[in-house]
Design an enzyme around this catalytic site. Sequence first.
Site, PDB file in Angstrom:
ATOM      1  N   LYS A  35      44.847  20.354  29.110  1.00 42.87           N
ATOM      2  CA  LYS A  35      46.071  19.998  29.839  1.00 42.87           C
ATOM      3  C   LYS A  35      47.035  19.235  28.935  1.00 42.87           C
ATOM      4  O   LYS A  35      48.246  19.396  29.037  1.00 42.87           O
ATOM      5  CB  LYS A  35      45.741  19.173  31.086  1.00 42.87           C
TER       6      LYS A  35
ATOM      7  N   LYS B  59      39.948  31.090  33.676  1.00 48.33           N
ATOM      8  CA  LYS B  59      39.681  30.772  35.089  1.00 48.33           C
ATOM      9  C   LYS B  59      40.967  30.838  35.934  1.00 48.33           C
ATOM     10  O   LYS B  59      42.051  30.548  35.431  1.00 48.33           O
ATOM     11  CB  LYS B  59      38.997  29.399  35.228  1.00 48.33           C
TER      12      LYS B  59
ATOM     13  N   LYS C 284      45.479  26.632  39.330  1.00 50.54           N
ATOM     14  CA  LYS C 284      46.719  26.264  40.016  1.00 50.54           C
ATOM     15  C   LYS C 284      47.841  26.015  39.037  1.00 50.54           C
ATOM     16  O   LYS C 284      48.991  26.236  39.338  1.00 50.54           O
ATOM     17  CB  LYS C 284      46.501  24.923  40.713  1.00 50.54           C
TER      18      LYS C 284
END
Length: 327
Positions: free
Chosen positions: A111, A192, A195
């Site tokens: 991230k 994966k 969101k």
Amino acid sequence: MPRVFSGIQPTGEVHLGNYLGAVRRWVHDQHEFDSIYCVVDLHAVTLPQDREVLSSKTRELVALLVAAGLDPEVCTLFVQSHVPEHAQLGWLMECTAAFGELRRMTQFKEKGDRADFTSAGLFTYPALQAADILLYDTDRVPVGDDQRQHLELARDLAERFNSRYGSTFIVPEHAIAPVGARIMDLQEPTRKMSKSVDAPQGTLLVLDPPEVITKKIKRAVTDNDGEVRYDPEAKPGVANLLSILAGITGGDPAELADRYEQYGPLKADTADAVVEALRPLQERFSELSSQPQEVDRIIARGAAKAQALAAPTLAKAMLAMGLLPPT
Ligand code: ATP
Ligand code: LTN
């Protein structure tokens, strides 16, 4: 009765990975365990959020969890920032965690690399997650496979705290399901379903209308060899469809593969299974959307129930560390 705790962030749209890896299991667990589920808005603000979007997404996520089948009379469902003990114990956990161990968290690396602005909170996030879990004397934490490393850290921090300051926390176990814990993107099945990645065709949203679900599954990437077999390494796209079908129907992906000769029927059955599984959720969600006061009532009640459990644990931890109790 064993205690279960888990959390979900009020960012982006809830997708099938969240549903199969987490939410659907929470709905099941609430009847077998003393269950606490949290909409983790303090985790969401580790990345920049639009203030209006964040508050409406928070309320919407509570409604969606109720629509999915969480019964606020049976479990405890609340918003993290309404229980300040999370941030307070979070600080104590930041002081228990080592800089080096936080630096090893792969989610921070991923991230952090994607973010324009890397907040200090994004770095210390797993310490707050440990606090979330430890505040409730949690025995089991049902999450998707991507959370394995954070749960290991929560266990390490609980053990370290207990050995430094005396037995205070229960050391939690993870509960990662054998099927459905890692649903992949439909267009890029080696990544994966997520969101925070903008991949509308590869992400199946739980609120997608039936025809959109069917279209996305029909267009899912497979391969050219035409054989239906469960082999996540060699055939990630087909394996992902089998995992989705197995996650929904409760079967085993390798056994399900034996029933199909071609990709077309596998995709058609998977699409039908997903549409049918989500139909009641979608209907209840649209009913609840017209009752915001009901959702606010659920949120207020959840916070009171959660705080009554969290406050004594925080007090115990503060005392154990030698922080002077107020007189
Ligand atoms: P992001 O991708 O931005 O990290 P997310 O999609 O992982 O977000 P979270 O709110 O962080 O969403 O996760 C809620 C729960 O859903 C967690 O238990 C997480 O492990 C699970 N989960 C998330 N993605 C998947 C997936 N692709 N397959 C199975 N479980 C998943
Ligand atoms: N980090 C998790 C969400 C989360 C959580 C938790 C999960 C925050 N606190 C406590 C289980 C227990 C995520 O990003 N999926």
